[in-house]
Design an enzyme around this catalytic site. Structure first.
Site, mmCIF file in Angstrom:
data_model
loop_
_atom_site.group_PDB
_atom_site.id
_atom_site.type_symbol
_atom_site.label_atom_id
_atom_site.label_comp_id
_atom_site.label_asym_id
_atom_site.label_seq_id
_atom_site.Cartn_x
_atom_site.Cartn_y
_atom_site.Cartn_z
ATOM 1 N N GLU A 145 23.191 11.913 6.553
ATOM 2 C CA GLU A 145 22.437 12.745 5.616
ATOM 3 C C GLU A 145 21.626 13.824 6.318
ATOM 4 O OE1 GLU A 145 22.480 9.428 5.532
ATOM 5 O OE2 GLU A 145 23.181 8.811 3.544
ATOM 6 N N HIS A 196 17.470 0.840 -3.594
ATOM 7 C CA HIS A 196 18.481 1.532 -4.406
ATOM 8 C C HIS A 196 18.024 1.736 -5.852
ATOM 9 C CE1 HIS A 196 20.955 0.025 -1.071
ATOM 10 N NE2 HIS A 196 21.870 0.892 -1.393
#
Lengths: 327, 338
Positions: free
Chosen positions: B67, B136
């Site tokens: 990322e 998450h």
């Protein structure tokens, strides 16, 4: 380095425990999720990443570790946790979200932490690497024995955290071993599409440590190479990077239709299932089929006991959600 | 909902996002998409489905799990004339790449005195409710909105989702586009039906920085965004059964924040409840309440209230998570306490 008879049988039995555990979880996970698959429902909700097929890596490495050594693991942690000796009942109860689970239901399947055997894992890719370095450093600074093993997937070897941790381990000569489980898929993306090198062991050269690649998902080969690397770390000779070719026999997570897999790949992988292969090898080495049957039965009984414990346990009061943020 | 077109073409947010990207890629060759599993897989949350087949792997790029690398790369590409749409799969993963986001993407325009621009979209999924636990399931609206230099939007329905995505791609500034998983129209996430609405096929924009009054009322103002809007609308239905008229404001954007729409609504109703799935403290709910009280506290007939996620990591066990999440009953209870 070859496993002793006891080590071979431990590896086999632990692989069977892990597989039976995943099969039980898979079945229970689907309870309450039919006909419409809704991740939120059933006795085991949320994402579920099963480790079927990757057992050889966990047992080949953990055969050389005891409870005092440290393992940091991945979002797909069950086989690694089982091989490291995490309490199977508490782990099952955690996955059910019960009060008797490792964290009382707060963490869940991607966040298993068991200080009793120095095991932890993270749902964030590559985040096993830094903590393993820190634990290894801690042992060094405290002059205490023990090595750290970081498990990661091949996708994680493209994260900055991986490269930074390898550099730290190399620069500080830390007693740490990095073990890449190369199942060749990062969810739907093949390793070859997004990785600049074919094999990650070559990356070890950039951090002045030995690198090994182990093909074939072979528990004996893993035992051998991991044993050398861990012994090396124990002797203060520094870190090692190992990449193991392994097989993800399951989807990335439960519910994954796996349409991205080339036709026939799954069948070919199942034909190479490491558990029947190891059984054949044990029999060829002279182990009686009946004694292996016994180990398998014992493994099944352990799993059944853990699952019953989890099912029969109570949920914690919902207000427990508000506690344990601080000690 | 108000302001809806009258045609009968209902889309999920996932499809609406994909359609906006598709149309922008057709009209502007500098638009491209990258992220993890956004190619042939179509995005974990379905929001890039069909793009790979139409535009190929040069413009719909599966990235490594890197990322920091690919979001920084988007910054560089954006400053060099491209319009990248880049996906951070779960907002929770911001931890591995936030330098790229808030030190580069958000600041380079300012550092150049406005001489350089960073026209990129960072799309990312938010929200829990399906037991995906603490890494998450977060929203982190306040975290992103707190830091200057990036616009922040979060649609509650497919109509806004499409128009906001088009507006975000065309915007010359970085836009963080936060889509709530529970609104995506993916059955496996237990989707909210109210998010799937009529959506025109032709391209259009929804203004970034403009809130919407999605239900008119006179007794209390319920302010939310994304899933919070649906909780507020359901609470408004329940309150209506007792003759209480709730007005619901969908913030749509956090940056810029349409303070005026909130202030005008509270001036009318005199009561304010903010619904936010993000953590309670230092976040959107505090900002909205401060906005109203700073402006004219005398307009309030009661202390404002907020229905938020308590200041704990998101628990895994279903009953614990549901205990923590905002819901319509908690909003009704908050009104009763006023």
């Amino acid at each position: 380095m070859k496993p002793t008879k006891e080590q071979s049988l431990w590896m086999y039995e632990t692989m069977v425990v892990s597989r039976r555990f995943e099969e039980a979880i898979e079945k229970i996970y689907l309870e309450g999720k039919t006909p419409a698959f809704n991740m939120a429902s059933g006795p085991i909700p949320g994402e579920m990443h099963l480790s079927n097929g990757q057992e050889p890596v966990a047992v080949g490495v953990c055969a050389h570790l005891d409870a005092n050594d440290i393992v940091t693991a991945t979002h797909r942690p069950h086989h690694q946790a089982i091989a490291k000796g995490v309490d199977l009942k508490k782990m099952a109860a955690e996955i059910f979200g019960k009060s008797t689970g490792l964290s009382g239901g707060r963490g869940g399947h991607m966040h298993l932490i068991d200080p009793a055997v120095n095991f932890s894992c993270s749902g964030i890719i590559g985040e096993s690497c830094g903590p393993a370095c820190g634990a290894a450093l801690s042992r060094k600074m405290q002059n205490k024995p023990g090595v750290a093993v970081a498990f990661l997937g091949e996708g994680a070897a493209n994260q900055g955290a991986f490269h930074e941790a390898l550099n730290l381990a190399g620069a500080w000569n830390l007693p740490v071993v990095f073990v890449i489980e190369d199942n060749s898929w990062g969810i739907s993306v093949p390793k070859s599409e997004v990785t600049a090198v074919a094999r990650n062991d070559v990356r070890a050269a950039g951090y002045d440590m030995p690198g090994h690649y182990i093909p074939g998902n072979d528990p004996y080969a893993i035992f051998n190479i991991a044993g050398e690397a861990i012994a090396r770390a124990r002797e203060g000779k520094g870190p090692t990077l190992i990449e193991v070719e392994t097989y993800r026999l399951a989807g990335h997570f439960m519910g994954d239709a796996e349409q991205y897999r080339p036709k026939g790949e799954k069948e070919a992988l199942f034909a190479k299932d490491p558990i029947p292969k190891m059984r054949e090898r044990l029999i060829a080495e002279g182990h009686a089929a009946e004694s292996l049957d016994m180990l398998e039965k014992r493994a099944e009984a352990r799993v059944a006991e853990a699952i019953s414990f989890a099912r029969d346990s109570e949920y914690a009061p919902e207000t427990d959600a508000l506690t344990a943020v601080f000690v | 909902m108000l302001d809806q077109p009258t045609n009968e073409r209902r889309l999920t947010i996932a499809r609406a996002m994909a359609e906006a990207m598709q149309q922008e890629m057709q009209r502007d060759p500098t638009v491209f998409v990258m992220g993890e599993d956004i190619g042939g897989f179509g995005g974990i949350f379905g929001n890039t489905r069909g793009l790979f087949e139409e535009f190929g792997k040069e413009r719909v790029r599966d990235t490594p799990i890197s990322e920091t690398g690919f979001i920084s790369a988007a910054v560089g590409a954006a400053m060099d004339g491209m319009r990248p749409v880049v996906e951070l799969m779960f907002v929770d993963f911001f931890g591995v790449c936030f330098d790229a986001i808030y030190n580069q993407m958000a600041k380079n325009t300012y550092f150049s005195g406005g001489n350089a621009s960073v026209p990129m979209v960072l799309m990312t999924s938010t929200g829990g409710g399906y037991s995906d636990a603490g890494q998450h399931s977060q929203c982190l609206y306040g975290t992103f909105a707190h830091l200057p230099g990036m616009k922040v939007v979060s649609p509650s329905n497919a109509y806004d989702a499409k128009g906001l995505m088009t507006a975000a791609i065309r915007d010359d500034n970085p836009v963080v586009y936060m889509f709530h998983k529970g609104l995506q129209g993916m059955g496996w996430l237990g989707t909210e039906a109210g998010a799937t609405v009529n959506t025109p096929e032709e391209e259009y924009t929804v203004e970034i920085g403009k809130a919407k009054v999605v239900r008119k009322g006179t007794d209390v103002t319920l302010v939310g965004l994304a899933m919070g809007v649906h909780n507020a609308l359901k609470a408004a239905d329940k309150l209506a059964e007792d003759g209480i008229s709730a007005e619901v404001v969908d913030l749509v954007s956090l940056v810029p924040l349409d303070r005026e729409t909130v202030i005008n609504s509270v001036a009318k109703t005199g009561r304010l409840i903010v619904v936010d799935e993000d953590y309670h403290s230092y976040g959107v709910s505090g900002e909205i309440i401060a906005t109203v009280t700073e402006h004219d506290i005398s307009k309030l007939k009661a202390s404002p209230a907020r229905v938020t996620f308590p200041d704990v990591p998101i628990p895994y066990a279903r009953h614990m998570e549901q205990f923590c999440l905002p819901n319509p009953d908690k909003i009704v209870a908050a009104y009763r306490k006023m």
